[in-house]
Design a protein around this motif. Structure first.
Motif, mmCIF file in Angstrom:
data_model
loop_
_atom_site.group_PDB
_atom_site.id
_atom_site.type_symbol
_atom_site.label_atom_id
_atom_site.label_comp_id
_atom_site.label_asym_id
_atom_site.label_seq_id
_atom_site.Cartn_x
_atom_site.Cartn_y
_atom_site.Cartn_z
ATOM 1 N N SER A 33 0.847 -1.192 0.000
ATOM 2 C CA SER A 33 0.000 0.000 0.000
ATOM 3 C C SER A 33 0.882 1.242 0.000
ATOM 4 N N GLU A 34 0.381 2.287 -0.613
ATOM 5 C CA GLU A 34 1.113 3.548 -0.632
ATOM 6 C C GLU A 34 1.434 3.976 0.795
ATOM 7 N N GLY A 35 2.691 4.394 1.012
ATOM 8 C CA GLY A 35 3.094 4.853 2.329
ATOM 9 C C GLY A 35 3.665 3.769 3.227
ATOM 10 N N ASN A 77 15.463 8.136 -5.637
ATOM 11 C CA ASN A 77 14.054 7.988 -5.254
ATOM 12 C C ASN A 77 13.852 7.343 -3.880
ATOM 13 N N GLY A 78 14.828 7.481 -2.997
ATOM 14 C CA GLY A 78 14.684 7.000 -1.632
ATOM 15 C C GLY A 78 14.961 5.525 -1.422
ATOM 16 N N PHE A 79 15.422 4.831 -2.460
ATOM 17 C CA PHE A 79 15.730 3.416 -2.324
ATOM 18 C C PHE A 79 17.111 3.201 -1.706
ATOM 19 N N MET A 118 3.122 5.834 -5.343
ATOM 20 C CA MET A 118 2.471 5.241 -6.515
ATOM 21 C C MET A 118 3.420 5.147 -7.709
ATOM 22 N N SER A 119 4.299 6.124 -7.838
ATOM 23 C CA SER A 119 5.224 6.141 -8.977
ATOM 24 C C SER A 119 6.304 5.069 -8.900
ATOM 25 N N ASP A 120 6.365 4.348 -7.771
ATOM 26 C CA ASP A 120 7.350 3.269 -7.643
ATOM 27 C C ASP A 120 6.896 1.989 -8.339
ATOM 28 N N ALA A 121 5.651 1.935 -8.760
ATOM 29 C CA ALA A 121 5.146 0.737 -9.431
ATOM 30 C C ALA A 121 5.925 0.512 -10.715
ATOM 31 N N LEU A 135 6.571 -4.718 -8.818
ATOM 32 C CA LEU A 135 6.062 -4.026 -7.635
ATOM 33 C C LEU A 135 4.761 -3.319 -7.977
ATOM 34 N N THR A 136 3.722 -3.639 -7.241
ATOM 35 C CA THR A 136 2.430 -2.965 -7.365
ATOM 36 C C THR A 136 2.212 -2.128 -6.113
#
Lengths: 114, 112
Positions: free
Chosen positions: B14-16, B61-63, B83-86, B108-109
């Motif tokens: 889930s987002e977040g 991107n925080g990875f 969401m943009s990480d999908a 990744l969803t």
């Protein structure tokens, strides 16, 4: 700056025909790689060039596949007598020499063999 | 010989919430390890790489990814999914012979 470019972006061919795929690496990059990405599968390494020589051809799936690189720059991947199982996206990447260098990928050529 | 195993073909978060994409490798030599991301209809983009310096690697991107030699792992994490990480994520091992071996990828969803 210019990235890795590949042509054509899409290629549809009939079974049994030969195809040539082209890769223009980033200027100054001595290493060049070809990969194949089939539907539902990961990336498959095909061949690696350092300059004009190919120290590792272990990934070429059959003798129908060949690749060359001239002038330490442009590379062509040739598939002879194409088969339907050759349908895939063919990706090219380039990097500065050395094992730790990042590979920069082109947009790929989508090959469809009918 | 070298190989890469991405332990999950699909991950849904889930987002977040945090993201964990798992990668194990085997290599006869000290490898370099990479994570690449491929968004739909886009080319491969480097997220981060490990090259025998710090074992905790920060990417875009925080990875982040942590190289654990004892576990032969290089798992990718992010504290909070967006969401943009999908996308599809590939773990890669590369030796000094130049050959890169890609994992099969993890999709990744991210759910709203």
């Amino acid at each position: 700056g210019a990235g890795v470019s590949q042509s054509p972006s899409n290629k549809v061919t009939e079974k049994g025909k030969d195809v040539e795929l082209r890769c223009d690496p980033i200027s100054g990059h001595t290493a060049l790689y070809w990969y194949r990405q089939s539907l539902g599968q990961g990336l498959e390494f095909l061949i690696y060039f350092q300059g004009n020589s190919a120290p590792d051809k272990s990934g070429l799936p059959s003798d129908r596949f060949s690749a060359e690189r001239t002038g330490g720059s442009v590379s062509t991947l040739t598939i002879q007598r194409t088969q339907q199982e050759d349908s895939a996206v063919y990706l090219c990447a380039s990097s500065l020499e050395g094992m730790v260098d990042t590979q920069y990928f082109g947009p790929g050529t989508r090959l469809t063999v009918l | 010989a070298q190989s890469v195993t991405q332990l999950d073909s699909h991950v849904s978060v889930s987002e977040g919430t945090p993201v964990l994409l798992r990668c194990n490798y085997s290599s006869s030599y000290s490898p370099s390890l990479f994570w690449y991301v491929q968004h739909p209809n886009k080319g491969l983009q480097l997220l981060l790489k490990y090259t025998s310096a710090a074992t905790l690697v920060k990417g875009i991107n925080g990875f982040e990814a942590e190289f654990k030699k004892s576990e032969t792992s290089f798992h990718l994490t992010k504290p909070s999914a967006h969401m943009s990480d999908a996308a599809e994520y590939f773990c890669v091992v590369k030796t000094n012979a130049g050959k890169s071996t890609f994992g099969d990828g993890t999709t990744l969803t991210v759910k709203p």
